[in-house]
Design a protein around this motif. Structure first.
Motif, PDB file in Angstrom:
ATOM      1  N   GLU A 141       0.820  -1.214   0.000  1.00  0.00           N
ATOM      2  CA  GLU A 141       0.000   0.000   0.000  1.00  0.00           C
ATOM      3  C   GLU A 141       0.849   1.257   0.000  1.00  0.00           C
ATOM      4  O   GLU A 141       0.404   2.318  -0.408  1.00  0.00           O
ATOM      5  N   TYR A 142       2.105   1.119   0.478  1.00  0.00           N
ATOM      6  CA  TYR A 142       2.993   2.274   0.428  1.00  0.00           C
ATOM      7  C   TYR A 142       3.363   2.616  -1.010  1.00  0.00           C
ATOM      8  O   TYR A 142       3.906   3.671  -1.286  1.00  0.00           O
ATOM      9  N   ALA A 143       3.096   1.688  -1.918  1.00  0.00           N
ATOM     10  CA  ALA A 143       3.437   1.919  -3.314  1.00  0.00           C
ATOM     11  C   ALA A 143       2.328   2.636  -4.065  1.00  0.00           C
ATOM     12  O   ALA A 143       2.472   2.972  -5.224  1.00  0.00           O
ATOM     13  N   ASN A 144       1.182   2.849  -3.422  1.00  0.00           N
ATOM     14  CA  ASN A 144       0.153   3.678  -4.046  1.00  0.00           C
ATOM     15  C   ASN A 144       0.703   5.093  -4.206  1.00  0.00           C
ATOM     16  O   ASN A 144       1.311   5.622  -3.276  1.00  0.00           O
ATOM     17  N   PRO A 145       0.516   5.707  -5.385  1.00  0.00           N
ATOM     18  CA  PRO A 145       1.139   7.015  -5.605  1.00  0.00           C
ATOM     19  C   PRO A 145       0.847   8.027  -4.502  1.00  0.00           C
ATOM     20  O   PRO A 145       1.731   8.739  -4.046  1.00  0.00           O
ATOM     21  N   ARG A 197       3.055  12.701 -14.013  1.00  0.00           N
ATOM     22  CA  ARG A 197       2.043  11.749 -14.450  1.00  0.00           C
ATOM     23  C   ARG A 197       0.651  12.185 -13.996  1.00  0.00           C
ATOM     24  O   ARG A 197      -0.327  12.062 -14.723  1.00  0.00           O
ATOM     25  N   ARG A 198       0.574  12.744 -12.793  1.00  0.00           N
ATOM     26  CA  ARG A 198      -0.702  13.222 -12.277  1.00  0.00           C
ATOM     27  C   ARG A 198      -1.209  14.403 -13.104  1.00  0.00           C
ATOM     28  O   ARG A 198      -2.395  14.477 -13.436  1.00  0.00           O
ATOM     29  N   MET A 199      -0.276  15.266 -13.468  1.00  0.00           N
ATOM     30  CA  MET A 199      -0.667  16.392 -14.313  1.00  0.00           C
ATOM     31  C   MET A 199      -1.209  15.898 -15.645  1.00  0.00           C
ATOM     32  O   MET A 199      -2.224  16.376 -16.143  1.00  0.00           O
ATOM     33  N   ARG A 200      -0.537  14.918 -16.190  1.00  0.00           N
ATOM     34  CA  ARG A 200      -0.960  14.341 -17.451  1.00  0.00           C
ATOM     35  C   ARG A 200      -2.363  13.762 -17.333  1.00  0.00           C
ATOM     36  O   ARG A 200      -3.224  13.979 -18.190  1.00  0.00           O
ATOM     37  N   ALA A 201      -2.575  13.042 -16.220  1.00  0.00           N
ATOM     38  CA  ALA A 201      -3.873  12.409 -16.007  1.00  0.00           C
ATOM     39  C   ALA A 201      -4.963  13.458 -15.843  1.00  0.00           C
ATOM     40  O   ALA A 201      -6.054  13.335 -16.408  1.00  0.00           O
ATOM     41  N   LEU A 202      -4.666  14.520 -15.077  1.00  0.00           N
ATOM     42  CA  LEU A 202      -5.671  15.563 -14.852  1.00  0.00           C
ATOM     43  C   LEU A 202      -5.977  16.305 -16.147  1.00  0.00           C
ATOM     44  O   LEU A 202      -7.137  16.609 -16.430  1.00  0.00           O
ATOM     45  N   GLY A 218      -5.068   3.987 -22.453  1.00  0.00           N
ATOM     46  CA  GLY A 218      -5.164   4.082 -20.996  1.00  0.00           C
ATOM     47  C   GLY A 218      -6.377   4.860 -20.508  1.00  0.00           C
ATOM     48  O   GLY A 218      -6.583   5.004 -19.317  1.00  0.00           O
ATOM     49  N   VAL A 219      -7.219   5.350 -21.429  1.00  0.00           N
ATOM     50  CA  VAL A 219      -8.400   6.113 -21.035  1.00  0.00           C
ATOM     51  C   VAL A 219      -9.651   5.287 -21.333  1.00  0.00           C
ATOM     52  O   VAL A 219      -9.823   4.837 -22.467  1.00  0.00           O
ATOM     53  N   PRO A 220     -10.517   5.082 -20.345  1.00  0.00           N
ATOM     54  CA  PRO A 220     -11.734   4.302 -20.619  1.00  0.00           C
ATOM     55  C   PRO A 220     -12.582   5.004 -21.671  1.00  0.00           C
ATOM     56  O   PRO A 220     -12.821   6.208 -21.560  1.00  0.00           O
ATOM     57  N   VAL A 221     -13.014   4.253 -22.695  1.00  0.00           N
ATOM     58  CA  VAL A 221     -13.853   4.872 -23.724  1.00  0.00           C
ATOM     59  C   VAL A 221     -15.265   4.293 -23.725  1.00  0.00           C
ATOM     60  O   VAL A 221     -16.220   5.005 -23.971  1.00  0.00           O
ATOM     61  N   LEU A 222     -15.387   3.008 -23.460  1.00  0.00           N
ATOM     62  CA  LEU A 222     -16.708   2.379 -23.465  1.00  0.00           C
ATOM     63  C   LEU A 222     -16.870   1.588 -22.179  1.00  0.00           C
ATOM     64  O   LEU A 222     -15.902   1.038 -21.650  1.00  0.00           O
ATOM     65  N   GLU A 223     -18.115   1.534 -21.701  1.00  0.00           N
ATOM     66  CA  GLU A 223     -18.356   0.700 -20.526  1.00  0.00           C
ATOM     67  C   GLU A 223     -19.751   0.074 -20.610  1.00  0.00           C
ATOM     68  O   GLU A 223     -20.580   0.493 -21.406  1.00  0.00           O
ATOM     69  N   ASP A 251     -15.364  10.468 -15.634  1.00  0.00           N
ATOM     70  CA  ASP A 251     -14.664  10.087 -14.411  1.00  0.00           C
ATOM     71  C   ASP A 251     -14.688   8.573 -14.188  1.00  0.00           C
ATOM     72  O   ASP A 251     -14.486   8.097 -13.081  1.00  0.00           O
ATOM     73  N   ALA A 252     -14.934   7.813 -15.269  1.00  0.00           N
ATOM     74  CA  ALA A 252     -14.963   6.363 -15.134  1.00  0.00           C
ATOM     75  C   ALA A 252     -13.607   5.873 -14.637  1.00  0.00           C
ATOM     76  O   ALA A 252     -12.565   6.363 -15.058  1.00  0.00           O
ATOM     77  N   ASP A 253     -13.645   4.931 -13.712  1.00  0.00           N
ATOM     78  CA  ASP A 253     -12.368   4.480 -13.147  1.00  0.00           C
ATOM     79  C   ASP A 253     -11.857   3.273 -13.924  1.00  0.00           C
ATOM     80  O   ASP A 253     -12.511   2.776 -14.841  1.00  0.00           O
ATOM     81  N   GLY A 254     -10.670   2.841 -13.585  1.00  0.00           N
ATOM     82  CA  GLY A 254     -10.084   1.681 -14.244  1.00  0.00           C
ATOM     83  C   GLY A 254      -9.081   2.032 -15.304  1.00  0.00           C
ATOM     84  O   GLY A 254      -8.407   1.173 -15.835  1.00  0.00           O
ATOM     85  N   GLY A 255      -8.919   3.298 -15.643  1.00  0.00           N
ATOM     86  CA  GLY A 255      -7.923   3.683 -16.637  1.00  0.00           C
ATOM     87  C   GLY A 255      -6.518   3.581 -16.072  1.00  0.00           C
ATOM     88  O   GLY A 255      -6.324   3.370 -14.869  1.00  0.00           O
ATOM     89  N   ALA A 256      -5.537   3.727 -16.957  1.00  0.00           N
ATOM     90  CA  ALA A 256      -4.142   3.609 -16.529  1.00  0.00           C
ATOM     91  C   ALA A 256      -3.771   4.742 -15.591  1.00  0.00           C
ATOM     92  O   ALA A 256      -2.850   4.613 -14.782  1.00  0.00           O
ATOM     93  N   ASP A 257      -4.497   5.856 -15.674  1.00  0.00           N
ATOM     94  CA  ASP A 257      -4.149   7.011 -14.860  1.00  0.00           C
ATOM     95  C   ASP A 257      -4.863   7.008 -13.516  1.00  0.00           C
ATOM     96  O   ASP A 257      -4.640   7.884 -12.690  1.00  0.00           O
ATOM     97  N   ALA A 258      -5.750   6.013 -13.310  1.00  0.00           N
ATOM     98  CA  ALA A 258      -6.645   6.060 -12.154  1.00  0.00           C
ATOM     99  C   ALA A 258      -5.880   6.258 -10.851  1.00  0.00           C
ATOM    100  O   ALA A 258      -6.310   7.000  -9.970  1.00  0.00           O
TER     101      ALA A 258
END
Lengths: 218, 243, 204
Positions: B5-9, B231-236, C13-18, C194-201
């Protein structure tokens, strides 16, 4: 697998297949060396084994990016991935076809080019032997590198960067075997080590190659 | 709670925040102290004169150059098996640090080589091995940079790291076979317990080695935190673009 | 024969369909519809096993699937026959004469694929499906660059030779194939932002 191998061989000899390019490159590199280092036999004879091995390696490197790139572009690769042959088999077949179209001709021609470099008479048979044992490893390692970079634009240069360090052990043992053959010392150890590298590569790298292909097809 | 769990970002960012400054502080004290002790408070060696003191940079850097690759290998395997993003990003973060360590070891070795061997560079097994290691770092980092999708990049670099490790070990033995070399044996053979270096030089060396080790940890933690933020910025950004 | 259960799939890595679920019996086909970028290709690739789903399951008899996209794996330096023979051999089969007939390739057999027109190439790509003998087909825009006559040819083959023999197919297309099969519009299945499960989740 045999069908894939035969198709790749057939494609390589058809127009635009690039068969013989590596061979021509090999010839040119070897012929260029005396122009660079001078025509003196005292210099050429000792460096001949190393030059031939390095030139063969570079010639093999030249055609690596074609291994998967063409199949990737025309969409064959995902079709092969869903075909009944395992991707490991595809990897193996690709490596073998690269060896037949590049490594094998290089091996056959290398002793001939040895004459141009005034290679020591005792070294010819060992040059043939070490390339025969080592060139398949170059193809297999190169196939792995090609699988890593298959989806990338401008992957060719990156491919060389990734593959060259992996080529070092094969090159060292291969050229060492020829050098030892030239001065008459024992060639068994380096030759066997080249053989071990080749066997190890063919045993393990198809799996790594298939893994890289699966990741790239995702 | 499992250690994973410590490996969660998010957890990783939480627990590393207070650790990083302490690690930097401790490594700074150790490295500066060890180098000062080594450079100014030890006598010149009989044979080598003061040039031998470069050992306080050379040996710890060489040690961490290899350990960094080993850490990347472990992190890559963890990523492949457990798919913890922090693990992949830590491997990515460690590569430039390891490469700089390799360069330090090579450069200090070359500087040291001139007075002792009379040449900056010899194709000695150890030097050659480090040159090869440098090439591996170069390829690994280039592959990370070349691939857009972060997970694909993490997967492919992990495969490269695992395969590369096998070839790196192979290269090391090939190099020994190829050239017996001028380089002295290891100064601190851990396995045998004996050592070829007197206590008076050894203690500051150990301090420097610990200092470099902790410096490496601090740098990797810092860089991993940066990678996570990027990576978080990319995701957001990606999520904002979708909404 | 094909059973898709609560499938969620991602592109880059982004969910498109569910929540995609449907089932096909032998002889049934499904047309996928939806605007560009909705995820038709992603869904087909996921079902074909080329990429893992984020969640959900796809079930069909092992080794019965085939995937075909706009890129049809045709080698321009090989003849039509050589291309088809290769794919047949890969699947441990021989090329049935009907494959040439169904896609009007008889006169082109010995032509290099590189000299074919775009539409002829496309027909060759589709003939591959008749050759490999797979029963669950995932087809991505199979009729691109085909004229009306060829589209009917494809539809006839699909209805008579494939579905008629107990195969099934999922086809993403924008045009009317003239097949009497249900269509599934994917628009309602677009994954929430905001669907979860993507690579960025893990990073959000």
């Amino acid at each position: 697998m045999i069908a894939l191998l035969l198709r790749d061989l057939r494609l390589s000899v058809r127009a635009g297949g690039g068969f013989g390019l590596g061979l021509a490159f090999f010839l040119i590199v070897v012929v260029l060396v005396p122009f660079g280092v001078g025509p003196d036999r005292v210099i050429l004879t000792p460096i001949a084994p190393g030059i031939l091995w390095v030139a063969a390696l570079l010639a093999a490197l030249l055609s690596l990016d074609r291994i998967f790139a063409l199949d990737f572009e025309d969409g064959s690769l995902p079709l092969l991935a869903t075909a009944p042959i395992p991707l490991e088999g595809v990897a193996l077949s690709k490596a073998v076809s690269h060896w037949i179209t590049t490594g094998l001709p290089l091996t056959c021609v290398a002793p001939l080019l040895g004459f141009f470099l005034n290679m020591a008479p005792g070294a010819y048979v060992w040059l043939l032997a070490s390339l025969a044992l080592g060139a398949p490893a170059l193809s297999m390692i190169g196939t792995f590198g090609a699988a890593l970079t298959v989806g990338l634009r401008r992957g060719g240069l990156l491919l060389s960067l990734l593959v060259l360090p992996l080529y070092i052990p094969t090159l060292m043992f291969g050229a060492e075997a020829v050098r030892r053959g030239a001065d008459g010392s024992g060639v068994t150890a380096p030759l066997m080590l080249v053989g071990v590298i080749t066997l190890g590569c063919f045993a393990l790298l198809p799996f790594a190659t298939a893994a890289a292909l699966r990741i790239n097809l995702r | 709670m499992s250690m994973w769990e410590y490996a969660n970002p998010k957890r990783f960012m939480e627990w590393t925040a207070p650790v990083v400054p302490w690690a930097f502080g401790l490594s700074g004290v150790l490295v500066v102290g060890g180098l000062f002790w080594g450079f100014f408070l030890t006598p010149d060696a009989d044979k080598f004169g003061s040039t031998v003191k470069i050992i306080y940079l050379h040996v710890p850097a060489a040690l961490m150059a290899i350990n960094a690759w080993f850490m990347m290998l472990v992190a890559s395997v963890v990523w492949v098996i457990r798919r913890h993003h922090v693990s992949a990003l830590a491997a990515r973060a460690a590569a430039p640090v390891g490469m700089v360590m390799t360069v330090i070891a090579l450069v200090t070795g070359a500087i040291w080589g001139m007075p002792t061997w009379g040449t900056y560079w010899v194709w000695d097994p150890r030097l050659t091995s480090f040159m090869i290691l440098f090439l591996f770092y170069l390829g690994y980092m280039a592959l990370w940079e070349a691939i857009d999708d972060p997970d694909t990049a993490a997967d492919l670099t992990a495969v490269l790291c695992i395969v590369g490790s096998i070839f790196a070990i192979l290269s090391r033995y090939a190099v020994r076979f190829w050239n017996q070399g001028l380089h002295q044996g290891t100064s601190v053979p851990v396995v045998t317990g004996g050592r070829t270096i007197a206590d008076i030089y050894f203690i500051p060396l150990v301090i420097c080695m610990f200092g470099f080790g902790i410096l490496f940890i601090a740098l990797v933690l810092l860089r991993t935190r940066t990678e996570i933020r990027a990576r978080r910025m990319r995701a957001l950004t990606a999520r904002a673009a979708r909404a | 024969m094909l059973q898709v259960n609560d499938l969620r799939c991602a592109r880059g890595g982004v969910p498109v369909l569910e929540r995609v679920s449907f089932a096909l019996n032998p002889g049934e086909a499904l047309i996928l519809r939806g605007p560009n970028g909705v995820g038709k290709t992603t869904l087909l690739r996921t079902m074909a096993g080329l990429q893992p789903p984020l969640s959900g399951t796809v079930d069909y008899p092992e080794g019965s699937d085939a995937y075909a996209s706009h890129a049809d794996g045709i080698k321009s330096a090989l003849t039509v026959t050589e291309n088809l023979t290769f794919w047949a051999q890969i699947h441990d089969r021989s090329v049935p004469e009907t494959a040439y007939a169904a896609f009007d390739l008889h006169d082109l057999r010995d032509r290099l694929a590189g000299t074919l027109s775009a539409g002829q190439k496309r027909r060759l790509g589709l003939a591959r499906l008749a050759v490999i003998g797979r029963s669950v087909l995932f087809l991505d825009e199979p009729t691109v660059s085909l004229d009306n006559f060829s589209v009917r040819m494809f539809a006839d083959w699909m209805r008579d030779a494939h579905l008629g023999q107990g195969g099934c197919a999922v086809i993403a297309t924008h045009i009317d194939l003239g097949l009497d099969v249900p269509a599934l519009d994917l628009t309602p299945y677009i994954a929430a932002a905001d669907a979860d499960g993507g690579a960025d989740a893990a990073f959000l």
